[in-house]
Design a protein around this motif. Structure first.
Motif, PDB file in Angstrom:
ATOM      1  N   TYR A  13       0.819  -1.214   0.000  1.00  7.59           N
ATOM      2  CA  TYR A  13       0.000   0.000   0.000  1.00  7.59           C
ATOM      3  C   TYR A  13       0.856   1.269   0.000  1.00  7.59           C
ATOM      4  O   TYR A  13       0.398   2.311  -0.417  1.00  7.59           O
ATOM      5  CB  TYR A  13      -0.899   0.028   1.248  1.00  7.59           C
ATOM      6  N   CYS A  14       2.089   1.187   0.518  1.00 10.16           N
ATOM      7  CA  CYS A  14       2.926   2.393   0.653  1.00 10.16           C
ATOM      8  C   CYS A  14       3.434   2.861  -0.708  1.00 10.16           C
ATOM      9  O   CYS A  14       4.079   2.098  -1.422  1.00 10.16           O
ATOM     10  CB  CYS A  14       4.122   2.087   1.564  1.00 10.16           C
ATOM     11  N   PRO A  15       3.145   4.102  -1.107  1.00 15.10           N
ATOM     12  CA  PRO A  15       3.602   4.581  -2.418  1.00 15.10           C
ATOM     13  C   PRO A  15       5.084   4.952  -2.460  1.00 15.10           C
ATOM     14  O   PRO A  15       5.600   5.273  -3.523  1.00 15.10           O
ATOM     15  CB  PRO A  15       2.728   5.809  -2.668  1.00 15.10           C
ATOM     16  N   TYR A  16       5.775   4.936  -1.316  1.00 12.60           N
ATOM     17  CA  TYR A  16       7.160   5.410  -1.276  1.00 12.60           C
ATOM     18  C   TYR A  16       8.189   4.280  -1.210  1.00 12.60           C
ATOM     19  O   TYR A  16       9.390   4.547  -1.183  1.00 12.60           O
ATOM     20  CB  TYR A  16       7.340   6.355  -0.076  1.00 12.60           C
ATOM     21  N   ASP A  17       7.723   3.042  -1.169  1.00  9.49           N
ATOM     22  CA  ASP A  17       8.618   1.868  -1.176  1.00  9.49           C
ATOM     23  C   ASP A  17       9.676   1.959  -0.061  1.00  9.49           C
ATOM     24  O   ASP A  17      10.870   1.827  -0.317  1.00  9.49           O
ATOM     25  CB  ASP A  17       9.296   1.744  -2.553  1.00  9.49           C
ATOM     26  N   VAL A  18       9.212   2.202   1.160  1.00 11.88           N
ATOM     27  CA  VAL A  18      10.169   2.398   2.261  1.00 11.88           C
ATOM     28  C   VAL A  18      10.045   1.332   3.348  1.00 11.88           C
ATOM     29  O   VAL A  18      10.724   1.412   4.371  1.00 11.88           O
ATOM     30  CB  VAL A  18       9.982   3.787   2.912  1.00 11.88           C
ATOM     31  N   ARG A  19       9.167   0.373   3.136  1.00 10.43           N
ATOM     32  CA  ARG A  19       9.009  -0.680   4.159  1.00 10.43           C
ATOM     33  C   ARG A  19       9.872  -1.878   3.795  1.00 10.43           C
ATOM     34  O   ARG A  19      10.052  -2.202   2.626  1.00 10.43           O
ATOM     35  CB  ARG A  19       7.537  -1.076   4.278  1.00 10.43           C
ATOM     36  N   HIS A  20      10.410  -2.530   4.824  1.00  8.54           N
ATOM     37  CA  HIS A  20      11.331  -3.656   4.601  1.00  8.54           C
ATOM     38  C   HIS A  20      10.901  -4.859   5.424  1.00  8.54           C
ATOM     39  O   HIS A  20      10.520  -4.719   6.590  1.00  8.54           O
ATOM     40  CB  HIS A  20      12.754  -3.240   4.960  1.00  8.54           C
ATOM     41  N   PHE A  21      10.982  -6.010   4.794  1.00  8.54           N
ATOM     42  CA  PHE A  21      10.520  -7.248   5.421  1.00  8.54           C
ATOM     43  C   PHE A  21      11.714  -8.074   5.875  1.00  8.54           C
ATOM     44  O   PHE A  21      12.697  -8.219   5.146  1.00  8.54           O
ATOM     45  CB  PHE A  21       9.690  -8.042   4.407  1.00  8.54           C
ATOM     46  N   ASN A  22      11.628  -8.631   7.067  1.00  6.33           N
ATOM     47  CA  ASN A  22      12.695  -9.508   7.572  1.00  6.33           C
ATOM     48  C   ASN A  22      12.475 -10.919   7.015  1.00  6.33           C
ATOM     49  O   ASN A  22      11.661 -11.682   7.544  1.00  6.33           O
ATOM     50  CB  ASN A  22      12.668  -9.548   9.107  1.00  6.33           C
ATOM     51  N   TRP A  23      13.182 -11.243   5.949  1.00  8.94           N
ATOM     52  CA  TRP A  23      13.063 -12.576   5.345  1.00  8.94           C
ATOM     53  C   TRP A  23      13.769 -13.619   6.209  1.00  8.94           C
ATOM     54  O   TRP A  23      13.522 -14.812   6.071  1.00  8.94           O
ATOM     55  CB  TRP A  23      13.644 -12.581   3.930  1.00  8.94           C
ATOM     56  N   PHE A  24      14.676 -13.170   7.054  1.00  5.74           N
ATOM     57  CA  PHE A  24      15.437 -14.076   7.932  1.00  5.74           C
ATOM     58  C   PHE A  24      15.570 -13.408   9.303  1.00  5.74           C
ATOM     59  O   PHE A  24      15.328 -12.201   9.428  1.00  5.74           O
ATOM     60  CB  PHE A  24      16.853 -14.322   7.387  1.00  5.74           C
ATOM     61  N   SER A  25      15.973 -14.207  10.306  1.00  7.77           N
ATOM     62  CA  SER A  25      16.432 -13.613  11.564  1.00  7.77           C
ATOM     63  C   SER A  25      17.924 -13.360  11.389  1.00  7.77           C
ATOM     64  O   SER A  25      18.721 -14.300  11.425  1.00  7.77           O
ATOM     65  CB  SER A  25      16.182 -14.564  12.744  1.00  7.77           C
ATOM     66  N   TYR A  26      18.269 -12.115  11.115  1.00  7.09           N
ATOM     67  CA  TYR A  26      19.662 -11.790  10.767  1.00  7.09           C
ATOM     68  C   TYR A  26      20.565 -11.885  11.991  1.00  7.09           C
ATOM     69  O   TYR A  26      20.143 -11.624  13.117  1.00  7.09           O
ATOM     70  CB  TYR A  26      19.731 -10.389  10.143  1.00  7.09           C
ATOM     71  N   LYS A  27      21.823 -12.260  11.736  1.00  8.79           N
ATOM     72  CA  LYS A  27      22.814 -12.384  12.816  1.00  8.79           C
ATOM     73  C   LYS A  27      23.936 -11.368  12.595  1.00  8.79           C
ATOM     74  O   LYS A  27      24.226 -11.007  11.450  1.00  8.79           O
ATOM     75  CB  LYS A  27      23.441 -13.790  12.819  1.00  8.79           C
ATOM     76  N   TRP A  28      24.539 -10.936  13.685  1.00 15.81           N
ATOM     77  CA  TRP A  28      25.689 -10.031  13.619  1.00 15.81           C
ATOM     78  C   TRP A  28      26.922 -10.817  14.035  1.00 15.81           C
ATOM     79  O   TRP A  28      26.946 -11.391  15.147  1.00 15.81           O
ATOM     80  CB  TRP A  28      25.497  -8.836  14.545  1.00 15.81           C
TER      81      TRP A  28
ATOM     82  N   VAL B   9      16.802  -0.146  21.090  1.00 13.60           N
ATOM     83  CA  VAL B   9      16.015  -0.505  19.901  1.00 13.60           C
ATOM     84  C   VAL B   9      15.911  -2.027  19.802  1.00 13.60           C
ATOM     85  O   VAL B   9      16.914  -2.735  19.978  1.00 13.60           O
ATOM     86  CB  VAL B   9      16.678   0.068  18.616  1.00 13.60           C
ATOM     87  N   THR B  10      14.701  -2.514  19.503  1.00 16.55           N
ATOM     88  CA  THR B  10      14.473  -3.958  19.354  1.00 16.55           C
ATOM     89  C   THR B  10      15.276  -4.517  18.180  1.00 16.55           C
ATOM     90  O   THR B  10      15.432  -3.836  17.169  1.00 16.55           O
ATOM     91  CB  THR B  10      12.976  -4.196  19.006  1.00 16.55           C
ATOM     92  N   VAL B  11      15.740  -5.767  18.314  1.00 17.30           N
ATOM     93  CA  VAL B  11      16.283  -6.477  17.137  1.00 17.30           C
ATOM     94  C   VAL B  11      15.128  -7.300  16.575  1.00 17.30           C
ATOM     95  O   VAL B  11      14.594  -8.177  17.245  1.00 17.30           O
ATOM     96  CB  VAL B  11      17.464  -7.390  17.528  1.00 17.30           C
ATOM     97  N   ARG B  12      14.719  -6.982  15.356  1.00 16.38           N
ATOM     98  CA  ARG B  12      13.538  -7.615  14.777  1.00 16.38           C
ATOM     99  C   ARG B  12      13.856  -9.012  14.258  1.00 16.38           C
ATOM    100  O   ARG B  12      14.978  -9.309  13.887  1.00 16.38           O
ATOM    101  CB  ARG B  12      12.973  -6.763  13.640  1.00 16.38           C
ATOM    102  N   GLU B  13      12.825  -9.841  14.192  1.00 17.70           N
ATOM    103  CA  GLU B  13      13.039 -11.228  13.775  1.00 17.70           C
ATOM    104  C   GLU B  13      12.337 -11.519  12.457  1.00 17.70           C
ATOM    105  O   GLU B  13      11.548 -10.714  11.963  1.00 17.70           O
ATOM    106  CB  GLU B  13      12.514 -12.159  14.860  1.00 17.70           C
ATOM    107  N   LYS B  14      12.622 -12.690  11.926  1.00 17.33           N
ATOM    108  CA  LYS B  14      12.030 -13.163  10.670  1.00 17.33           C
ATOM    109  C   LYS B  14      10.500 -13.004  10.678  1.00 17.33           C
ATOM    110  O   LYS B  14       9.855 -13.324  11.677  1.00 17.33           O
ATOM    111  CB  LYS B  14      12.383 -14.639  10.525  1.00 17.33           C
ATOM    112  N   GLY B  15       9.960 -12.482   9.570  1.00 16.97           N
ATOM    113  CA  GLY B  15       8.503 -12.396   9.432  1.00 16.97           C
ATOM    114  C   GLY B  15       7.916 -11.057   9.830  1.00 16.97           C
ATOM    115  O   GLY B  15       6.702 -10.865   9.756  1.00 16.97           O
ATOM    116  N   VAL B  16       8.775 -10.101  10.226  1.00 18.38           N
ATOM    117  CA  VAL B  16       8.274  -8.809  10.719  1.00 18.38           C
ATOM    118  C   VAL B  16       8.619  -7.697   9.720  1.00 18.38           C
ATOM    119  O   VAL B  16       9.708  -7.662   9.162  1.00 18.38           O
ATOM    120  CB  VAL B  16       8.892  -8.506  12.102  1.00 18.38           C
ATOM    121  N   MET B  17       7.670  -6.784   9.529  1.00 15.57           N
ATOM    122  CA  MET B  17       7.872  -5.626   8.646  1.00 15.57           C
ATOM    123  C   MET B  17       8.428  -4.470   9.477  1.00 15.57           C
ATOM    124  O   MET B  17       8.081  -4.330  10.653  1.00 15.57           O
ATOM    125  CB  MET B  17       6.517  -5.254   8.048  1.00 15.57           C
ATOM    126  N   GLU B  18       9.269  -3.644   8.861  1.00 11.42           N
ATOM    127  CA  GLU B  18       9.804  -2.486   9.589  1.00 11.42           C
ATOM    128  C   GLU B  18      10.117  -1.339   8.648  1.00 11.42           C
ATOM    129  O   GLU B  18      10.131  -1.513   7.416  1.00 11.42           O
ATOM    130  CB  GLU B  18      11.054  -2.896  10.363  1.00 11.42           C
TER     131      GLU B  18
END
Ligand code: SF4
Ligand code: SF4
Length: 252
Positions: A133-148, A160-169
């Motif tokens: 729905y967002c016309p500005y293409d600024v949302r990002h989906f966590n395809w994985f639980s990323y590791k550092w 700040v929360t570390v987001r997990e797989k399946g969450v939009m941000e």
């Protein structure tokens, strides 16, 4: 039972109407002077560090899964050697009438009392609706639980929360900094002062192209800049009422 459901749905309908809050506490706004932006991407790096964004690598980027809450778009005009390059930083526009909120089936994205479009991570079930729905293409989906990789996990921001797989941000206008400043001001029995909050991108920009503040405060720097004759907002015709104001580049 059906009357109870009717009442519940009526409540949700009202809640989702734009302007649900009669008056916002603040109207946080970013003004970006494109005449000062030289495309260095310091804002992109600062945002990654402040907001615990993963570095996903080339492969993921090639699958259209680049992960930046703010990106620099480049536009080239003219023919060599008479070439001019323009840069424009794109982040969540914190729309007053946010398209993304209209689609979310779990109310994970909604407006808060500061007029910000916020995302409740543990309510998000990853339908991807908001991003479409967002016309500005600024949302990002966590395809994985990323590791550092060590020792980089030690530089994660504990605010700040570390987001997990399946969450939009997406960009939050660095809401953790806004909250801290509001709490501090409340403890001192006053309103947040102009210039007291700087999101990471604004703080880092070496040319001072970005300014953050409260548009409800008529004396604030953003209120002054917002009256500049170079002002415009992206896709204004879509009636999204963005909270990011751009000042046009002056081409010589
Ligand atoms: S820019 Fe997109 S994600 Fe941000 S508030 Fe507007 S519609 Fe929602
Ligand atoms: S305001 Fe904060 S979250 Fe948004 S792009 Fe800037 S640094 Fe990132």
């Amino acid at each position: 039972m059906s009357r109870l459901l009717d009442r519940l749905f009526a409540r949700f309908r009202v809640y989702r109407e734009p302007g649900y809050y009669g008056k916002y506490d603040y109207k946080w706004t970013i003004v970006i002077d494109l005449d000062k932006c030289d495309g260095c991407e310091a804002c992109v790096i600062a945002c990654h560090a402040e907001n615990n964004l993963p570095v996903v690598g080339e492969d993921e980027c090639s699958k259209n899964r680049a992960f930046n809450w703010i990106r620099i778009e480049r536009y080239v005009e003219g023919e060599y050697p008479d070439v001019k390059v323009k840069f424009i930083p794109i982040l969540c526009q914190q729309c007053g009438r946010a398209r993304c909120e209209a689609g979310c089936p779990t109310y994970a994205t909604y407006h808060n009392q500061d007029g910000l479009n916020v995302q409740v991570y543990n309510r998000c079930i990853g339908t991807y609706t908001c991003a479409t729905y967002c016309p500005y293409d600024v949302r990002h989906f966590n395809w994985f639980s990323y590791k550092w990789d060590a020792p980089l996990e030690q530089q994660l921001n504990p605010d700040v929360t570390v987001r997990e797989k399946g969450v939009m941000e997406k960009c939050t206008f660095c809401i953790q900094r806004i909250r801290a400043a509001k709490d501090h001001a409340k403890d001192e029995g006053r309103a947040v002062k102009d210039g007291e909050i700087q999101p990471a991108c604004v703080q880092t920009c070496p040319t001072g192209a970005m300014t953050f503040g409260d548009l409800n405060d008529h004396g604030s720097m953003v209120s002054i800049l917002a009256k500049n004759e170079r002002r415009y907002r992206l896709f204004e015709d879509l009636n999204t009422d963005p909270s990011v104001i751009y000042l046009k580049r002056v081409m010589k």
